[in-house]
Design a protein around this motif. Sequence first.
Motif, mmCIF file in Angstrom:
data_model
loop_
_atom_site.group_PDB
_atom_site.id
_atom_site.type_symbol
_atom_site.label_atom_id
_atom_site.label_comp_id
_atom_site.label_asym_id
_atom_site.label_seq_id
_atom_site.Cartn_x
_atom_site.Cartn_y
_atom_site.Cartn_z
ATOM 1 N N ALA A 17 0.867 -1.178 0.000
ATOM 2 C CA ALA A 17 0.000 0.000 0.000
ATOM 3 C C ALA A 17 0.900 1.222 0.000
ATOM 4 C CB ALA A 17 -0.900 0.002 1.235
ATOM 5 N N VAL A 18 0.338 2.353 -0.414
ATOM 6 C CA VAL A 18 1.101 3.604 -0.445
ATOM 7 C C VAL A 18 0.232 4.714 0.125
ATOM 8 C CG1 VAL A 18 0.399 4.175 -2.814
ATOM 9 C CG2 VAL A 18 2.547 5.090 -1.898
ATOM 10 N N SER A 19 0.867 5.624 0.855
ATOM 11 C CA SER A 19 0.134 6.789 1.345
ATOM 12 C C SER A 19 0.271 7.902 0.317
ATOM 13 C CB SER A 19 0.699 7.263 2.687
ATOM 14 O OG SER A 19 1.977 7.850 2.519
ATOM 15 N N ASP A 20 -0.623 8.874 0.417
ATOM 16 C CA ASP A 20 -0.456 10.032 -0.448
ATOM 17 C C ASP A 20 0.395 11.070 0.282
ATOM 18 O OD1 ASP A 20 -2.158 11.574 1.244
ATOM 19 O OD2 ASP A 20 -3.892 10.783 0.187
ATOM 20 N N ALA A 21 0.895 12.026 -0.451
ATOM 21 C CA ALA A 21 1.802 13.022 0.114
ATOM 22 C C ALA A 21 1.112 13.930 1.125
ATOM 23 C CB ALA A 21 2.418 13.863 -1.004
ATOM 24 N N LEU A 22 -0.219 13.985 1.102
ATOM 25 C CA LEU A 22 -0.956 14.831 2.038
ATOM 26 C C LEU A 22 -1.218 14.130 3.366
ATOM 27 C CD1 LEU A 22 -3.573 16.319 -0.452
ATOM 28 C CD2 LEU A 22 -1.448 17.369 0.378
ATOM 29 N N GLY A 23 -0.926 12.822 3.417
ATOM 30 C CA GLY A 23 -1.167 12.079 4.644
ATOM 31 C C GLY A 23 -2.631 11.812 4.914
ATOM 32 N N SER A 24 -3.459 11.867 3.873
ATOM 33 C CA SER A 24 -4.896 11.684 4.064
ATOM 34 C C SER A 24 -5.317 10.218 4.060
ATOM 35 C CB SER A 24 -5.685 12.455 3.004
ATOM 36 O OG SER A 24 -5.390 11.966 1.721
ATOM 37 N N GLY A 25 -4.416 9.317 3.781
ATOM 38 C CA GLY A 25 -4.773 7.902 3.828
ATOM 39 C C GLY A 25 -3.872 7.036 2.978
ATOM 40 N N ALA A 26 -4.087 5.744 3.116
ATOM 41 C CA ALA A 26 -3.334 4.750 2.364
ATOM 42 C C ALA A 26 -4.222 4.158 1.274
ATOM 43 C CB ALA A 26 -2.841 3.655 3.296
ATOM 44 N N HIS A 27 -3.597 3.722 0.208
ATOM 45 C CA HIS A 27 -4.308 3.162 -0.932
ATOM 46 C C HIS A 27 -3.615 1.874 -1.359
ATOM 47 C CE1 HIS A 27 -6.066 7.136 -1.042
ATOM 48 N NE2 HIS A 27 -4.835 7.620 -1.019
ATOM 49 N N PRO A 28 -4.376 0.867 -1.788
ATOM 50 C CA PRO A 28 -3.746 -0.367 -2.276
ATOM 51 C C PRO A 28 -2.896 -0.069 -3.506
ATOM 52 C CG PRO A 28 -6.149 -0.463 -2.536
ATOM 53 C CD PRO A 28 -5.822 0.849 -1.911
ATOM 54 N N LEU A 29 -1.752 -0.705 -3.577
ATOM 55 C CA LEU A 29 -0.862 -0.489 -4.713
ATOM 56 C C LEU A 29 -0.737 -1.751 -5.557
ATOM 57 C CD1 LEU A 29 1.007 1.475 -6.182
ATOM 58 C CD2 LEU A 29 2.844 0.768 -4.633
ATOM 59 N N CYS A 30 -0.294 -2.848 -4.954
ATOM 60 C CA CYS A 30 -0.132 -4.087 -5.716
ATOM 61 C C CYS A 30 0.131 -5.245 -4.756
ATOM 62 C CB CYS A 30 1.024 -3.972 -6.714
ATOM 63 S SG CYS A 30 2.648 -3.777 -5.954
ATOM 64 N N THR A 31 0.132 -6.431 -5.322
ATOM 65 C CA THR A 31 0.545 -7.619 -4.588
ATOM 66 C C THR A 31 1.728 -8.211 -5.330
ATOM 67 O OG1 THR A 31 -1.705 -8.065 -3.817
ATOM 68 C CG2 THR A 31 -0.142 -9.894 -3.737
ATOM 69 N N LEU A 32 2.832 -8.363 -4.626
ATOM 70 C CA LEU A 32 4.023 -8.981 -5.211
ATOM 71 C C LEU A 32 4.012 -10.469 -4.878
ATOM 72 C CD1 LEU A 32 6.694 -6.368 -4.041
ATOM 73 C CD2 LEU A 32 5.622 -6.521 -6.296
ATOM 74 N N THR A 33 4.256 -11.292 -5.878
ATOM 75 C CA THR A 33 4.442 -12.713 -5.630
ATOM 76 C C THR A 33 5.914 -12.918 -5.328
ATOM 77 O OG1 THR A 33 2.625 -13.273 -7.119
ATOM 78 C CG2 THR A 33 4.200 -15.028 -6.597
ATOM 79 N N ARG A 34 6.199 -13.525 -4.193
ATOM 80 C CA ARG A 34 7.587 -13.678 -3.763
ATOM 81 C C ARG A 34 8.324 -14.660 -4.675
ATOM 82 N NH1 ARG A 34 8.524 -13.136 2.437
ATOM 83 N NH2 ARG A 34 10.576 -12.746 1.557
ATOM 84 N N THR A 35 9.541 -14.303 -5.017
ATOM 85 C CA THR A 35 10.364 -15.181 -5.836
ATOM 86 C C THR A 35 11.613 -15.574 -5.058
ATOM 87 O OG1 THR A 35 11.350 -13.240 -6.901
ATOM 88 C CG2 THR A 35 9.536 -14.319 -8.063
ATOM 89 N N ASN A 36 12.464 -14.608 -4.799
ATOM 90 C CA ASN A 36 13.595 -14.819 -3.889
ATOM 91 C C ASN A 36 13.875 -13.495 -3.198
ATOM 92 O OD1 ASN A 36 15.731 -13.268 -5.260
ATOM 93 N ND2 ASN A 36 15.655 -14.868 -6.820
ATOM 94 N N ARG A 37 14.616 -13.553 -2.123
ATOM 95 C CA ARG A 37 14.797 -12.368 -1.289
ATOM 96 C C ARG A 37 15.337 -11.176 -2.069
ATOM 97 N NH1 ARG A 37 17.407 -14.460 2.820
ATOM 98 N NH2 ARG A 37 19.405 -14.258 1.798
ATOM 99 N N GLN A 38 16.344 -11.377 -2.895
ATOM 100 C CA GLN A 38 16.936 -10.249 -3.612
ATOM 101 C C GLN A 38 15.958 -9.626 -4.605
ATOM 102 O OE1 GLN A 38 19.779 -8.711 -2.688
ATOM 103 N NE2 GLN A 38 18.913 -7.160 -4.031
ATOM 104 N N ARG A 39 15.225 -10.450 -5.322
ATOM 105 C CA ARG A 39 14.227 -9.912 -6.256
ATOM 106 C C ARG A 39 13.109 -9.193 -5.516
ATOM 107 N NH1 ARG A 39 13.836 -14.903 -10.472
ATOM 108 N NH2 ARG A 39 15.783 -14.465 -11.556
ATOM 109 N N ASP A 40 12.704 -9.739 -4.370
ATOM 110 C CA ASP A 40 11.666 -9.092 -3.564
ATOM 111 C C ASP A 40 12.145 -7.720 -3.095
ATOM 112 O OD1 ASP A 40 10.275 -11.474 -3.873
ATOM 113 O OD2 ASP A 40 10.713 -12.190 -1.852
ATOM 114 N N ILE A 41 13.365 -7.637 -2.618
ATOM 115 C CA ILE A 41 13.931 -6.369 -2.149
ATOM 116 C C ILE A 41 14.047 -5.381 -3.304
ATOM 117 C CG2 ILE A 41 16.049 -5.291 -1.244
ATOM 118 C CD1 ILE A 41 16.316 -7.805 0.573
#
Length: 140
Positions: A17-41
């Motif tokens: 999720a990501v917040s907006d720059a105004l701090g008015s709330g969070a919004h869903p962004l995406c779902t990452l499917t885990r592959t390996n630690r380095q790719r996830d990072i």
Amino acid sequence: MAVLLGLDVGDVRIGVAVSDALGSGAHPLCTLTRTNRQRDITAIGDLASIHEAERIIIGLPVSLDGTLGTQAEKVQKFGNRLSEGLDIPVEFWDERFTTSEAEDILDRVNVDPKDRRKIIDQVAAVIILDEYMRSNANEA
């Protein structure tokens, strides 16, 4: 107000999720499917860069009695590696009940159960980030 990324880290997926720059709330962004630690990072670093995030908030699955179990230790280890791999501060936030809250929200908006897996982690990440932001707004 700083832009924040919120993460719901699981063994298979990471809800973002990501917040907006105004701090008015969070919004869903995406779902990452885990592959390996380095790719996830790398993927999280790319998202943080694109959205100019200044901090990453990771939900920590604390047990009801307040202890950290195996999953919480895995999340902490991932978060610590994420912090080492990126030049962005990482904080942990108690995420007790976020998955059940996310399920309740998806029930109320009638999301088909077969479609839930695609978005449940994003909704949990939004709850984590919103709670973090509300708590910090009250301290300011």
